[in-house]
Design an enzyme around this catalytic site. Structure first.
Site, PDB file in Angstrom:
ATOM      1  N   HIS A 210      73.369  71.414  89.649  1.00 32.10           N
ATOM      2  CA  HIS A 210      74.217  70.897  88.869  1.00 32.10           C
ATOM      3  C   HIS A 210      75.771  72.019  89.427  1.00 32.10           C
ATOM      4  CE1 HIS A 210      71.686  68.718  85.970  1.00 32.10           C
ATOM      5  NE2 HIS A 210      70.535  69.580  86.557  1.00 32.10           N
TER       6      HIS A 210
ATOM      7  N   LYS B 167      60.120  86.519  98.859  1.00 34.03           N
ATOM      8  CA  LYS B 167      60.058  87.453  99.802  1.00 34.03           C
ATOM      9  C   LYS B 167      58.738  88.013 100.469  1.00 34.03           C
ATOM     10  CE  LYS B 167      64.699  88.306  99.953  1.00 34.03           C
ATOM     11  NZ  LYS B 167      65.838  87.574 100.087  1.00 34.03           N
TER      12      LYS B 167
ATOM     13  N   ALA C 132      52.316  85.377  91.782  1.00 33.80           N
ATOM     14  CA  ALA C 132      52.395  85.043  90.629  1.00 33.80           C
ATOM     15  C   ALA C 132      53.568  85.227  90.310  1.00 33.80           C
ATOM     16  CB  ALA C 132      51.068  85.662  89.459  1.00 33.80           C
TER      17      ALA C 132
ATOM     18  N   GLY D   5      50.442  81.778  89.368  1.00 36.79           N
ATOM     19  CA  GLY D   5      51.259  81.204  87.982  1.00 36.79           C
ATOM     20  C   GLY D   5      52.516  81.510  87.878  1.00 36.79           C
TER      21      GLY D   5
ATOM     22  N   ASN E 157      47.131  73.556  88.127  1.00 35.25           N
ATOM     23  CA  ASN E 157      46.660  73.608  86.124  1.00 35.25           C
ATOM     24  C   ASN E 157      47.546  73.365  85.381  1.00 35.25           C
ATOM     25  OD1 ASN E 157      44.731  75.663  84.621  1.00 35.25           O
ATOM     26  ND2 ASN E 157      44.329  77.245  86.401  1.00 35.25           N
TER      27      ASN E 157
END
Length: 180
Positions: free
Chosen positions: A108, A173, A153, A135, A78
């Site tokens: 990093h 988890k 989400a 999402g 999406n």
């Protein structure tokens, strides 16, 4: 970079590849939504591997190189899908990616002196088949997500998620096993 070794992020060859990818994505993201065939052509030219059958990535889409991304059959992502593919990103068949999902492979140093040297390394991400990523999920470097998984989400996936599970949260988890 692909071997997981430290590399110089200011390397001119890498910067040239990044710019070429950005140019292709600029065209991709400006196409009309009805120009799906041209979208697929651009992505097939960018990605390392694209599975058969229909795959769709809604605009806008961003990635660093593209060629380290391998996606399986019947893939859907999406809006606002971001993949920082300094290492390989492998996504299996029948995967659905919700809006605002980010997959990161770049690493990093937490030491500011080392970080400011622009020395980086990368770890691959692997996502199995039959996976639904909800999402606004963030997947961090080095993570493997098994087959038949749902990631809820807003989750931040910091470690591997086994097959046949539902996982949620920050850090993500497993909350449920799925019988397949």
């Amino acid at each position: 970079m692909l071997a997981g070794l430290v590399y110089d992020a200011t390397d001119q060859e890498l910067l040239s590849e990044l710019m070429a990818t950005r140019e292709a994505l600029y065209e991709f993201n400006l196409l009309r939504p009805t120009e799906t065939q041209r979208m697929k052509e651009i992505l097939k030219g960018l990605f390392g591997k694209v599975g058969d059958d229909c795959f769709i990535i809604n605009q806008p889409f961003r990635c660093d190189y593209g060629k380290q991304i391998n996606i399986g059959k019947r893939f859907f992502a999406n809006f606002n899908f971001v993949v920082l593919d300094e290492a390989r990103v492998t996504i299996g068949d029948d995967c659905f990616i919700g809006p605002n999902v980010s997959i990161y492979t770049a690493c990093h140093s937490t030491d500011p002196v080392k970080r400011n040297s622009r020395q980086e390394w990368a770890k691959p991400v692997s996502i199995g088949s039959n996976v639904w990523i909800g999402g606004s999920v963030t997947i961090l470097p080095g993570v493997t997500i098994g087959d038949n998984v749902t990631i809820g989400a807003g989750s931040v996936v910091v470690s591997d998620i086994p097959s046949n599970t539902v996982a949620v949260g920050n850090p993500c988890k497993v909350i449920k096993k799925i019988v397949v």
